[in-house]
Each structure stands twice: as structure tokens, then as C-alpha cells.
Design an enzyme around this catalytic site. Structure first.
Site, PDB file in Angstrom:
ATOM      1  N   ARG A 134     -19.205  -1.930  -6.716  1.00 26.66           N
ATOM      2  CA  ARG A 134     -18.063  -1.779  -7.627  1.00 26.66           C
ATOM      3  C   ARG A 134     -18.384  -0.939  -8.860  1.00 26.66           C
ATOM      4  O   ARG A 134     -17.824  -1.170  -9.936  1.00 26.66           O
ATOM      5  CB  ARG A 134     -17.511  -3.143  -8.061  1.00 26.66           C
ATOM      6  CG  ARG A 134     -16.884  -3.947  -6.925  1.00 26.66           C
ATOM      7  CD  ARG A 134     -15.617  -3.273  -6.419  1.00 26.66           C
ATOM      8  NE  ARG A 134     -15.033  -4.008  -5.315  1.00 26.66           N
ATOM      9  CZ  ARG A 134     -13.990  -4.815  -5.421  1.00 26.66           C
ATOM     10  NH1 ARG A 134     -13.414  -4.992  -6.577  1.00 26.66           N
ATOM     11  NH2 ARG A 134     -13.520  -5.428  -4.361  1.00 26.66           N
ATOM     12  N   TYR A 192      -8.737 -11.660   5.930  1.00 23.49           N
ATOM     13  CA  TYR A 192      -7.570 -11.136   5.194  1.00 23.49           C
ATOM     14  C   TYR A 192      -6.358 -10.988   6.105  1.00 23.49           C
ATOM     15  O   TYR A 192      -5.225 -11.203   5.687  1.00 23.49           O
ATOM     16  CB  TYR A 192      -7.908  -9.792   4.542  1.00 23.49           C
ATOM     17  CG  TYR A 192      -8.676  -9.958   3.258  1.00 23.49           C
ATOM     18  CD1 TYR A 192      -8.071 -10.475   2.117  1.00 23.49           C
ATOM     19  CD2 TYR A 192     -10.020  -9.622   3.175  1.00 23.49           C
ATOM     20  CE1 TYR A 192      -8.773 -10.649   0.934  1.00 23.49           C
ATOM     21  CE2 TYR A 192     -10.739  -9.793   2.000  1.00 23.49           C
ATOM     22  CZ  TYR A 192     -10.110 -10.306   0.891  1.00 23.49           C
ATOM     23  OH  TYR A 192     -10.811 -10.490  -0.276  1.00 23.49           O
ATOM     24  N   ASP A 235     -11.087   1.158  -0.047  1.00 22.87           N
ATOM     25  CA  ASP A 235     -11.125  -0.306   0.021  1.00 22.87           C
ATOM     26  C   ASP A 235     -11.354  -0.721   1.468  1.00 22.87           C
ATOM     27  O   ASP A 235     -11.023   0.027   2.393  1.00 22.87           O
ATOM     28  CB  ASP A 235      -9.823  -0.921  -0.502  1.00 22.87           C
ATOM     29  CG  ASP A 235     -10.063  -2.374  -0.928  1.00 22.87           C
ATOM     30  OD1 ASP A 235     -10.421  -2.597  -2.096  1.00 22.87           O
ATOM     31  OD2 ASP A 235      -9.938  -3.272  -0.072  1.00 22.87           O
ATOM     32  N   ARG A 253      -6.108   5.442 -13.807  1.00 22.98           N
ATOM     33  CA  ARG A 253      -5.373   4.422 -13.060  1.00 22.98           C
ATOM     34  C   ARG A 253      -4.036   4.115 -13.734  1.00 22.98           C
ATOM     35  O   ARG A 253      -3.018   3.914 -13.080  1.00 22.98           O
ATOM     36  CB  ARG A 253      -6.271   3.187 -13.005  1.00 22.98           C
ATOM     37  CG  ARG A 253      -5.769   1.975 -12.366  1.00 22.98           C
ATOM     38  CD  ARG A 253      -5.839   2.050 -10.872  1.00 22.98           C
ATOM     39  NE  ARG A 253      -5.569   0.712 -10.396  1.00 22.98           N
ATOM     40  CZ  ARG A 253      -4.390   0.125 -10.500  1.00 22.98           C
ATOM     41  NH1 ARG A 253      -3.378   0.785 -11.013  1.00 22.98           N
ATOM     42  NH2 ARG A 253      -4.231  -1.115 -10.067  1.00 22.98           N
ATOM     43  N   ARG A 289     -12.968  -0.617 -12.759  1.00 23.27           N
ATOM     44  CA  ARG A 289     -12.373  -0.964 -14.048  1.00 23.27           C
ATOM     45  C   ARG A 289     -13.311  -1.068 -15.229  1.00 23.27           C
ATOM     46  O   ARG A 289     -12.852  -1.103 -16.356  1.00 23.27           O
ATOM     47  CB  ARG A 289     -11.570  -2.264 -13.895  1.00 23.27           C
ATOM     48  CG  ARG A 289     -10.326  -2.045 -13.074  1.00 23.27           C
ATOM     49  CD  ARG A 289      -9.761  -3.337 -12.580  1.00 23.27           C
ATOM     50  NE  ARG A 289     -10.729  -3.991 -11.712  1.00 23.27           N
ATOM     51  CZ  ARG A 289     -10.510  -5.118 -11.068  1.00 23.27           C
ATOM     52  NH1 ARG A 289      -9.363  -5.726 -11.217  1.00 23.27           N
ATOM     53  NH2 ARG A 289     -11.434  -5.647 -10.292  1.00 23.27           N
TER      54      ARG A 289
HETATM   55  O1  CP3 Z   1     -17.254   1.202  -6.478  1.00 20.67           O
HETATM   56  C1  CP3 Z   1     -17.170   0.733  -5.328  1.00 20.67           C
HETATM   57  O2  CP3 Z   1     -17.839  -0.250  -4.975  1.00 20.67           O
HETATM   58  C2  CP3 Z   1     -16.312   1.444  -4.307  1.00 20.67           C
HETATM   59  C3  CP3 Z   1     -14.978   1.001  -4.147  1.00 20.67           C
HETATM   60  C4  CP3 Z   1     -14.644  -0.360  -3.559  1.00 20.67           C
HETATM   61  C5  CP3 Z   1     -13.430  -1.036  -3.883  1.00 20.67           C
HETATM   62  N1  CP3 Z   1     -13.337  -2.133  -3.077  1.00 20.67           N
HETATM   63  C6  CP3 Z   1     -12.450  -0.592  -4.865  1.00 20.67           C
HETATM   64  C7  CP3 Z   1     -11.548  -1.578  -5.474  1.00 20.67           C
HETATM   65  C8  CP3 Z   1     -15.306  -1.128  -2.599  1.00 20.67           C
HETATM   66  C9  CP3 Z   1     -16.655  -0.911  -1.939  1.00 20.67           C
HETATM   67  C10 CP3 Z   1     -14.455  -2.242  -2.305  1.00 20.67           C
HETATM   68  C11 CP3 Z   1     -14.788  -3.254  -1.272  1.00 20.67           C
HETATM   69  C12 CP3 Z   1     -13.976  -4.477  -1.173  1.00 20.67           C
HETATM   70  N2  CP3 Z   1     -12.620  -4.597  -1.334  1.00 20.67           N
HETATM   71  C13 CP3 Z   1     -14.483  -5.744  -0.789  1.00 20.67           C
HETATM   72  C14 CP3 Z   1     -15.916  -6.019  -0.398  1.00 20.67           C
HETATM   73  C15 CP3 Z   1     -16.809  -6.152  -1.561  1.00 20.67           C
HETATM   74  C16 CP3 Z   1     -16.624  -7.393  -2.357  1.00 20.67           C
HETATM   75  O3  CP3 Z   1     -16.301  -7.267  -3.544  1.00 20.67           O
HETATM   76  O4  CP3 Z   1     -16.825  -8.492  -1.816  1.00 20.67           O
HETATM   77  C17 CP3 Z   1     -13.415  -6.651  -0.780  1.00 20.67           C
HETATM   78  C18 CP3 Z   1     -13.479  -8.117  -0.455  1.00 20.67           C
HETATM   79  C19 CP3 Z   1     -12.240  -5.913  -1.126  1.00 20.67           C
HETATM   80  C20 CP3 Z   1     -10.845  -6.420  -1.213  1.00 20.67           C
HETATM   81  C21 CP3 Z   1     -10.296  -6.285  -2.569  1.00 20.67           C
HETATM   82  N3  CP3 Z   1      -9.958  -5.091  -3.172  1.00 20.67           N
HETATM   83  C22 CP3 Z   1     -10.012  -7.341  -3.478  1.00 20.67           C
HETATM   84  C23 CP3 Z   1     -10.244  -8.822  -3.196  1.00 20.67           C
HETATM   85  C24 CP3 Z   1      -9.502  -6.748  -4.637  1.00 20.67           C
HETATM   86  C25 CP3 Z   1      -8.930  -7.481  -5.826  1.00 20.67           C
HETATM   87  C26 CP3 Z   1      -9.978  -8.029  -6.672  1.00 20.67           C
HETATM   88  C27 CP3 Z   1     -10.492  -6.960  -7.576  1.00 20.67           C
HETATM   89  O5  CP3 Z   1     -11.706  -6.743  -7.590  1.00 20.67           O
HETATM   90  O6  CP3 Z   1      -9.664  -6.386  -8.268  1.00 20.67           O
HETATM   91  C28 CP3 Z   1      -9.527  -5.334  -4.448  1.00 20.67           C
HETATM   92  C29 CP3 Z   1      -9.103  -4.319  -5.423  1.00 20.67           C
HETATM   93  C30 CP3 Z   1     -10.045  -3.204  -5.745  1.00 20.67           C
HETATM   94  N4  CP3 Z   1     -10.832  -2.547  -4.842  1.00 20.67           N
HETATM   95  C31 CP3 Z   1     -10.247  -2.649  -7.033  1.00 20.67           C
HETATM   96  C32 CP3 Z   1     -11.197  -1.614  -6.870  1.00 20.67           C
HETATM   97  C33 CP3 Z   1     -11.728  -0.690  -7.927  1.00 20.67           C
HETATM   98  C34 CP3 Z   1      -9.516  -3.017  -8.305  1.00 20.67           C
HETATM   99  C35 CP3 Z   1      -8.172  -2.406  -8.225  1.00 20.67           C
HETATM  100  C36 CP3 Z   1      -7.591  -1.904  -9.505  1.00 20.67           C
HETATM  101  O7  CP3 Z   1      -7.896  -0.785  -9.932  1.00 20.67           O
HETATM  102  O8  CP3 Z   1      -6.760  -2.639 -10.034  1.00 20.67           O
END
Ligand code: CP3
Length: 341
Positions: free
Chosen positions: A27, A153, A77, A40, A31
Site C-alpha cells: 500500500r 469477497y 486492486d 484522487r 492515501r
Molecule cells: O500500493 C499498493 O499496494 C498498490 C495498490 C493496491 C491497492 N489495493 C489500492 C487500493 C493493492 C496491492 C491492493 C490490494 C488489495 N485490495 C488487497 C490485498 C492487500 C491487503 O490489504 O490485504 C485487498 C484485500 C483489497 C481490497 C480493498 N481495496 C479494500 C478492502 C479496500 C478498502 C480498504 C482500504 O484500504 O481503503 C480497497 C481500497 C483501496 N485499494 C485503496 C487503495 C489505494 C483505497 C481507496 C481510496 O483511494 O479511497
């Protein structure tokens, strides 16, 4: 093989010695960075960012330029795969993923297609664009969710504390569960192959919900499909991050993968005793980044003291929390980068 200026990550993944351990953070694109929040804020939502290759490339590059990590991870994602299979997702502000429809019956499973890589063309294009911007500097990490996490999911339709609907399906409909897991695995293989063809130098499989399964179930419904993916992907190193699956480390170490991710609940020495020769990635507690600089150094040194040359990749035990001060993150990264074997 591509000649990169900094290939520390690929070397450490393959077990080769390096002058210092490579570092990148789960991540890292997101953010914590004001530049991410600003971009964003101008868009309709998260999906616009994911689905516009130029913007996804821009956000992928932000932590490279600002934080100085040793690898980029493509901004996308894990939920793009269920969508390409036929189950559309939405990202609800401040709440997270939400699927208007979920998998409930055999006809729902039958309706899901095995996705082609071109079903996620925007991410493949984002990879090509990012490769241009990286210009041979550092590796680009591709990724996908592990079948069990994606399955969760698709059944639950959103995050959950217990994932009891998904777990219930494993008990009540094992054959149907296998059918869906296989479709997810095949889609993931196509997708990762597409990412590699587009330029990904290494791939990570995220099994975020590994830790909620019974060990026997984890073998039958999770490891089996991660194995299918690892066996099918041969051209680049593979990282398997199964969060909370300390009970499955030995079995994961038998996979055809190069790196095993460790979360912060695991002691690196214990992990080492179970994964043999494989490289270990992790496992700094993302919460320790809320410490003072002095204590960040103390905590980081505890982790680094357990590192072995060519056998460890520095990372967190799970993704960065959104309210982490990016300057502390940079401080941590700089400290790890100053370490020498
Ligand atoms: O920087 C990185 O790691 C690359 C981008 C990336 C995102 N999601 C962007 C994202 C990666 C590798 C993921 C993987 C992901 N997505 C996982 C596996 C890793 C983990 O954290 O366990 C999972 C379970 C998801 C599903 C997901 N996407 C959730 C549960 C959420 C909401 C919770 C949260 O962190 O906000 C997301 C949203 C998400 N994916 C954001 C980002 C940057 C936040 C969205 C925003 O900008 O509002």
C-alpha cells in the site's frame, strides 16, 4: 532479462546476495501521500484512478519519487478479477468494496466466466505506461488476490469480521466452492501472464484472509489454488503473502515460489525455521510507524538484526494505514536503506 539500474528486489527474491536488503511497502501507493489525495480528490472515485492508465501510472510513480522505494507496485486492486469474471464491484467512500450482486447459488457460479487478461486491459496498459516512466530504474511488481480471498469477497459482497458466509459455503457446498475457486485461479493465471507480458518483473499473490480458515480447509481450498497459479507462472519470481497463515508456512514453503510474506505476528526466526531456503518478505508492524523517529529506528533494527543476506526483503507485515505520516515512512525507508550486511 531486462537490465535494471537497481535490481536488489529481484536478486534478493532469487536468493542472491546484495549489499543491503531491498525495501518496498504494501500500500505504498495511496492515501498516506498528499499527492495521491489531491489527485484522487479531483476524480469521480477510486475506479476512475484504477481504470485510467495514465493516472494509475502517475500514482504508481508517486512513492517511487517521494519515498525512494526499491520497487514500484502497479496501482490497481485485487477486485478487478471478480469484475472481469462478471461480478461488478464498487468502492464506497470511507467504507471499502461493495458488490451489488454476490454468489449465492450454482447458477451464479455457472454465470462467472474465466477472465482473459484483456478483461483487465486498463491495468495492462497502466503497466506498459509505468514501465516507460520507470525507464529501467527499478522493478515493477504485478499482483493479484489469491483465489480464497477473492472468493470471500464474491460470496460476502463486502468486507466482514468473520467471513462466515464464505466459510459456510466451504462446508455446505464444497464442490461448488471448488468450481468457483478454479475459475478464479484460471482467471488469475491469465491476468498475471498478461501483467508479465506487459512488463511486470515480479508478482505478488495477496491472500489477505488466509488467517481465518481452519488449517485443513486452508490446504484444500486455498493452498491448492495458489499452487495452481505458482505452477502456471514461470517467467518471473513469485511472492506469496498469506496473512495470518502461520499454520501453513511449511506447506507454503513447498510451493514453486521464491518469496514468502510474513505478517508482524510472526517472529522472523520462527518463519525461517519453517520456510527453509526461501526469501522472507516483511514484517515491520505498520503501527510502529506511529512511533517517534528514535523508536522507529529501534524497531527497525530489531527486524534488520534477523535479516540474512539474500534471504530477506524489507516490507511491512501488512499494508500502510492511511493516516500514517508519510515523513515517518520515508524516515523508516531511509533507515533501512542505510543498513549494510
Ligand atoms: O500500493 C499498493 O499496494 C498498490 C495498490 C493496491 C491497492 N489495493 C489500492 C487500493 C493493492 C496491492 C491492493 C490490494 C488489495 N485490495 C488487497 C490485498 C492487500 C491487503 O490489504 O490485504 C485487498 C484485500 C483489497 C481490497 C480493498 N481495496 C479494500 C478492502 C479496500 C478498502 C480498504 C482500504 O484500504 O481503503 C480497497 C481500497 C483501496 N485499494 C485503496 C487503495 C489505494 C483505497 C481507496 C481510496 O483511494 O479511497
Amino acid at each position: 532479462m531486462e537490465n535494471l539500474q537497481n535490481d536488489l528486489l529481484l536478486k534478493a527474491a532469487r536468493g542472491e546476495k546484495t549489499e543491503r536488503p531491498p525495501i518496498w511497502l504494501m500500500r505504498q501507493a495511496g492515501r498516506i501521500l498528499p499527492e495521491y489525495r489531491e489527485l484522487r480528490g479531483k476524480l469521480s472515485g477510486f475506479k476512475e484512478l484504477v481504470e485510467t492508465p495514465d493516472l494509475a501510472a502517475e500514482v504508481t510513480m508517486q512513492p517511487v519519487d517521494i519515498l525512494g522505494v526499491d520497487a514500484a507496485i502497479i496501482f490497481s486492486d485485487i477486485l478487478v478479477i471478480p469484475e472481469a469474471m462478471g461480478l461488478r464491484y464498487e468502492m464506497v467512500e470511507k467504507k471499502g468494496p461493495w458488490f451489488p450482486e454476490t454468489i449465492k447459488s450454482k447458477s451464479d457460479v455457472d454465470r462467472m466466466i474465466v477472465a482473459e487478461a484483456s478483461g483487465v486491459q486498463y491495468t495492462l496498459d497502466a503497466i506498459s505506461e509505468t514501465k516507460k516512466r520507470l525507464n529501467g530504474s527499478i522493478p515493477l511488481i504485478g499482483f493479484a488476490g489469491a483465489p480464497w480471498t477473492i472468493f470471500s469477497y464474491m460470496i460476502e459482497g463486502q468486507g466482514s469480521k468473520t467471513f462466515s458466509n464464505a466459510r459456510k459455503m466451504l462446508y455446505t457446498e464444497p464442490e461448488l466452492s471448488h468450481k468457483l475457486l478454479e475459475k478464479i485461479a484460471l482467471s488469475t493465471i491469465n491476468y498475471l501472464k498478461g501483467q508479465i507480458a506487459a512488463g511486470a518483473n515480479i508478482v505478488q499473490i495477496f491472500d489477505s484472509w488466509a488467517g481465518i480458515l481452519h488449517p485443513t480447509q486452508y490446504e484444500e481450498f486455498a493452498v491448492r489454488y495458489i499452487k495452481m497459479i505458482c505452477d502456471a507462472i514461470q517467467d518471473v519470481p513469485k511472492i506469496v503473502f498469506a496473512k495470518g497463515a502461520y499454520f501453513a508456512l511449511e506447506s507454503l514453503s513447498e510451493l514453486d515460489c521464491h518469496v514468502i510474506g510474513a505478517d508482524w505476528n510472526m517472529d522472523l526466526s520462527d518463519v525461517r525455521s519453517q520456510v527453509g531456503d526461501k526469501t522472507i518478505q516483511g514484517n515491520f508492524d505498520p503501527c510502529a510507524l506511529y512511533c517517534s523517529e528514535e523508536n522507529i529506528v529501534k524497531e527497525a533494527d530489531l527486524m534488520l538484526a534477523k535479516f540474512e543476506n539474500g534471504k530477506n526483503i524489507a516490507n511491512l507485515g501488512h499494508g500502510l494505514y492511511p493516516d500514517t505520516d508519510w515523513k515517518k515512512v520515508k524516515y523508516f525507508i531511509d533507515h533501512v536503506k542505510s543498513f549494510r550486511y
